[in-house]
Design a protein around this motif. Sequence first.
Motif, PDB file in Angstrom:
ATOM      1  N   SER A  17       0.987  -1.255   0.051  1.00  0.00           N
ATOM      2  CA  SER A  17      -0.113   0.116  -0.070  1.00  0.00           C
ATOM      3  C   SER A  17       0.669   1.309   0.086  1.00  0.00           C
ATOM      4  CB  SER A  17      -0.764   0.003   1.114  1.00  0.00           C
ATOM      5  OG  SER A  17      -1.722   1.114   1.238  1.00  0.00           O
ATOM      6  N   ALA A  18       1.852   1.277   0.818  1.00  0.00           N
ATOM      7  CA  ALA A  18       3.060   2.374   0.727  1.00  0.00           C
ATOM      8  C   ALA A  18       3.664   2.637  -0.393  1.00  0.00           C
ATOM      9  CB  ALA A  18       3.715   2.298   1.934  1.00  0.00           C
ATOM     10  N   ALA A  19       3.925   1.609  -0.891  1.00  0.00           N
ATOM     11  CA  ALA A  19       4.617   1.610  -2.301  1.00  0.00           C
ATOM     12  C   ALA A  19       3.636   1.791  -3.377  1.00  0.00           C
ATOM     13  CB  ALA A  19       5.190   0.263  -2.457  1.00  0.00           C
ATOM     14  N   LEU A  27      -3.794   4.404   8.795  1.00  0.00           N
ATOM     15  CA  LEU A  27      -2.844   4.481   9.822  1.00  0.00           C
ATOM     16  C   LEU A  27      -1.535   3.889   9.105  1.00  0.00           C
ATOM     17  CD1 LEU A  27      -4.620   3.284  12.916  1.00  0.00           C
ATOM     18  CD2 LEU A  27      -4.397   5.723  12.197  1.00  0.00           C
ATOM     19  N   ILE A  28      -1.165   4.213   7.909  1.00  0.00           N
ATOM     20  CA  ILE A  28       0.012   3.530   7.160  1.00  0.00           C
ATOM     21  C   ILE A  28       1.181   3.836   7.686  1.00  0.00           C
ATOM     22  CG2 ILE A  28       0.060   5.352   5.297  1.00  0.00           C
ATOM     23  CD1 ILE A  28       0.306   2.905   3.365  1.00  0.00           C
ATOM     24  N   ARG A  29       1.381   5.204   8.167  1.00  0.00           N
ATOM     25  CA  ARG A  29       2.625   5.630   8.750  1.00  0.00           C
ATOM     26  C   ARG A  29       2.942   4.914   9.960  1.00  0.00           C
ATOM     27  NH1 ARG A  29       3.403  12.106   8.220  1.00  0.00           N
ATOM     28  NH2 ARG A  29       3.944  12.358   6.204  1.00  0.00           N
ATOM     29  N   ALA A  56       1.825   2.160  11.145  1.00  0.00           N
ATOM     30  CA  ALA A  56       1.762   0.649  10.725  1.00  0.00           C
ATOM     31  C   ALA A  56       2.986   0.384  10.517  1.00  0.00           C
ATOM     32  CB  ALA A  56       0.721   0.277   9.704  1.00  0.00           C
ATOM     33  N   LEU A  57       3.642   1.165   9.464  1.00  0.00           N
ATOM     34  CA  LEU A  57       5.025   0.991   8.859  1.00  0.00           C
ATOM     35  C   LEU A  57       6.275   0.984  10.099  1.00  0.00           C
ATOM     36  CD1 LEU A  57       4.691   2.179   5.092  1.00  0.00           C
ATOM     37  CD2 LEU A  57       5.030  -0.307   5.908  1.00  0.00           C
ATOM     38  N   ILE A  58       5.750   2.216  10.629  1.00  0.00           N
ATOM     39  CA  ILE A  58       6.742   2.376  11.748  1.00  0.00           C
ATOM     40  C   ILE A  58       6.935   1.096  12.792  1.00  0.00           C
ATOM     41  CG2 ILE A  58       7.209   3.511  14.038  1.00  0.00           C
ATOM     42  CD1 ILE A  58       5.908   6.054  12.320  1.00  0.00           C
ATOM     43  N   LEU A  59       5.622   0.638  12.862  1.00  0.00           N
ATOM     44  CA  LEU A  59       5.562  -0.524  13.955  1.00  0.00           C
ATOM     45  C   LEU A  59       6.275  -1.823  13.093  1.00  0.00           C
ATOM     46  CD1 LEU A  59       1.963  -0.114  15.699  1.00  0.00           C
ATOM     47  CD2 LEU A  59       4.493   0.136  16.615  1.00  0.00           C
ATOM     48  N   ILE A  60       5.868  -2.067  11.975  1.00  0.00           N
ATOM     49  CA  ILE A  60       6.497  -3.140  11.259  1.00  0.00           C
ATOM     50  C   ILE A  60       8.073  -3.262  11.246  1.00  0.00           C
ATOM     51  CG2 ILE A  60       6.549  -4.118   8.989  1.00  0.00           C
ATOM     52  CD1 ILE A  60       3.573  -3.234   8.779  1.00  0.00           C
ATOM     53  N   SER A  61       8.422  -1.904  10.823  1.00  0.00           N
ATOM     54  CA  SER A  61       9.879  -1.825  10.758  1.00  0.00           C
ATOM     55  C   SER A  61      10.552  -2.061  12.244  1.00  0.00           C
ATOM     56  CB  SER A  61      10.360  -0.549  10.333  1.00  0.00           C
ATOM     57  OG  SER A  61       9.618  -0.150   8.924  1.00  0.00           O
ATOM     58  N   PHE A  62      10.029  -1.346  13.172  1.00  0.00           N
ATOM     59  CA  PHE A  62      10.337  -1.423  14.451  1.00  0.00           C
ATOM     60  C   PHE A  62      10.515  -3.057  14.893  1.00  0.00           C
ATOM     61  CE2 PHE A  62       9.681  -1.973  19.105  1.00  0.00           C
ATOM     62  CZ  PHE A  62      10.931  -1.352  19.617  1.00  0.00           C
ATOM     63  N   ILE A  63       9.586  -3.658  14.665  1.00  0.00           N
ATOM     64  CA  ILE A  63       9.179  -5.236  15.081  1.00  0.00           C
ATOM     65  C   ILE A  63      10.417  -5.921  14.446  1.00  0.00           C
ATOM     66  CG2 ILE A  63       7.665  -7.161  15.020  1.00  0.00           C
ATOM     67  CD1 ILE A  63       5.454  -5.101  15.770  1.00  0.00           C
ATOM     68  N   TYR A  64      10.450  -5.878  13.270  1.00  0.00           N
ATOM     69  CA  TYR A  64      11.363  -6.549  12.295  1.00  0.00           C
ATOM     70  C   TYR A  64      12.999  -6.136  12.834  1.00  0.00           C
ATOM     71  CZ  TYR A  64       9.032  -8.846   8.173  1.00  0.00           C
ATOM     72  OH  TYR A  64       8.037  -9.509   7.630  1.00  0.00           O
ATOM     73  N   LEU A  65      12.959  -4.957  13.273  1.00  0.00           N
ATOM     74  CA  LEU A  65      14.539  -4.680  13.692  1.00  0.00           C
ATOM     75  C   LEU A  65      14.728  -5.255  15.032  1.00  0.00           C
ATOM     76  CD1 LEU A  65      14.527  -0.987  12.028  1.00  0.00           C
ATOM     77  CD2 LEU A  65      16.013  -2.882  11.553  1.00  0.00           C
ATOM     78  N   ARG A 112      11.359   5.738   5.018  1.00  0.00           N
ATOM     79  CA  ARG A 112      12.033   7.073   5.018  1.00  0.00           C
ATOM     80  C   ARG A 112      11.961   7.813   3.582  1.00  0.00           C
ATOM     81  NH1 ARG A 112      18.193   8.668   4.535  1.00  0.00           N
ATOM     82  NH2 ARG A 112      18.094  10.559   5.394  1.00  0.00           N
ATOM     83  N   GLN A 113      12.086   7.072   2.481  1.00  0.00           N
ATOM     84  CA  GLN A 113      11.870   7.489   1.254  1.00  0.00           C
ATOM     85  C   GLN A 113      10.486   7.802   0.824  1.00  0.00           C
ATOM     86  OE1 GLN A 113      13.368   4.600  -1.957  1.00  0.00           O
ATOM     87  NE2 GLN A 113      15.312   5.349  -1.638  1.00  0.00           N
ATOM     88  N   GLN A 114       9.460   7.216   1.401  1.00  0.00           N
ATOM     89  CA  GLN A 114       8.120   7.337   1.144  1.00  0.00           C
ATOM     90  C   GLN A 114       7.293   8.281   2.188  1.00  0.00           C
ATOM     91  OE1 GLN A 114       7.527   6.184  -1.810  1.00  0.00           O
ATOM     92  NE2 GLN A 114       5.184   5.960  -1.954  1.00  0.00           N
ATOM     93  N   TRP A 115       7.966   8.647   3.236  1.00  0.00           N
ATOM     94  CA  TRP A 115       7.242   9.277   4.321  1.00  0.00           C
ATOM     95  C   TRP A 115       6.369  10.501   3.905  1.00  0.00           C
ATOM     96  CZ3 TRP A 115       6.556   7.910   8.999  1.00  0.00           C
ATOM     97  CH2 TRP A 115       6.029   8.853  10.014  1.00  0.00           C
ATOM     98  N   ALA A 116       6.982  11.347   2.959  1.00  0.00           N
ATOM     99  CA  ALA A 116       6.297  12.594   2.580  1.00  0.00           C
ATOM    100  C   ALA A 116       4.947  12.227   1.913  1.00  0.00           C
ATOM    101  CB  ALA A 116       7.281  13.502   1.685  1.00  0.00           C
ATOM    102  N   LYS A 117       4.914  11.218   0.982  1.00  0.00           N
ATOM    103  CA  LYS A 117       3.809  10.754   0.210  1.00  0.00           C
ATOM    104  C   LYS A 117       2.664   9.839   1.072  1.00  0.00           C
ATOM    105  CE  LYS A 117       6.772  10.429  -3.697  1.00  0.00           C
ATOM    106  NZ  LYS A 117       7.489   9.749  -4.666  1.00  0.00           N
ATOM    107  N   LEU A 118       3.080   9.820   2.173  1.00  0.00           N
ATOM    108  CA  LEU A 118       1.947   8.823   3.054  1.00  0.00           C
ATOM    109  C   LEU A 118       1.020   9.719   3.747  1.00  0.00           C
ATOM    110  CD1 LEU A 118       4.748   6.035   4.447  1.00  0.00           C
ATOM    111  CD2 LEU A 118       3.084   5.913   2.338  1.00  0.00           C
TER     112      LEU A 118
END
Length: 139
Positions: free
Chosen positions: A70-72, A80-82, A84-93, A133-139
Motif C-alpha cells: 500500500s505504501a509503495a 494508519l499507514i505511517r 503501521a510501517l513504523i511498527l512493522i519496521s520496529f518489530i522486524y528490527l 524513509r523515502q516514502q514518508w512525505a507521500k504517505l
Amino acid sequence: MNKYLVIGGSLSAFAALLHLGCIYFGAPWYRFFGAGEEMAQLAEKGSIQPTIVTSVIFIILTTWSAYAFSAAGLIKKLPLIRLALILISFIYLARGIAGFFLIYQPMGRSAEFWLWSSTICLTIGLIHLFGLRQQWAKL
C-alpha cells in the motif's frame, strides 16, 4: 513506486507462504525452519496448537505485506499507514537484534536458527525502514 517497500512486502509475503507450508507439510517443515522440536512433535500428534500459532503469524505477515504494498502505491492506501510501517519496521528490527542475544540461550531452537532468522529479520526491517524513509512525505 517505492522499490524498497515492494521488496519488503514481497519478503513478508514469502515468509507468510513459508508459514502456510509449515501448516500443510507439518513436522518436517517445522523442524527444517527451526520452530523447535516441541512444535514438530505437537504437529506429529495432530495438535491444533501449531496450526493456530502458525496461522496467526501468517495473518500478521500477510497484513504487513499489504501495508508495504500500500505504501509503495501497488494497492489502495490502508488506514494508519505511517504508524503501521513504523511498527512493522520496529518489530522486524527489534526481533532481528534480539535474536542475536539468544544464540547462546536458544530456548529449544538451534543457534543457527537464531543467527539466520535474526539476520533475515534485521535485513527485512532495514528494507522497510529505507522504504518508509523515502516514502514518508507521500504517505
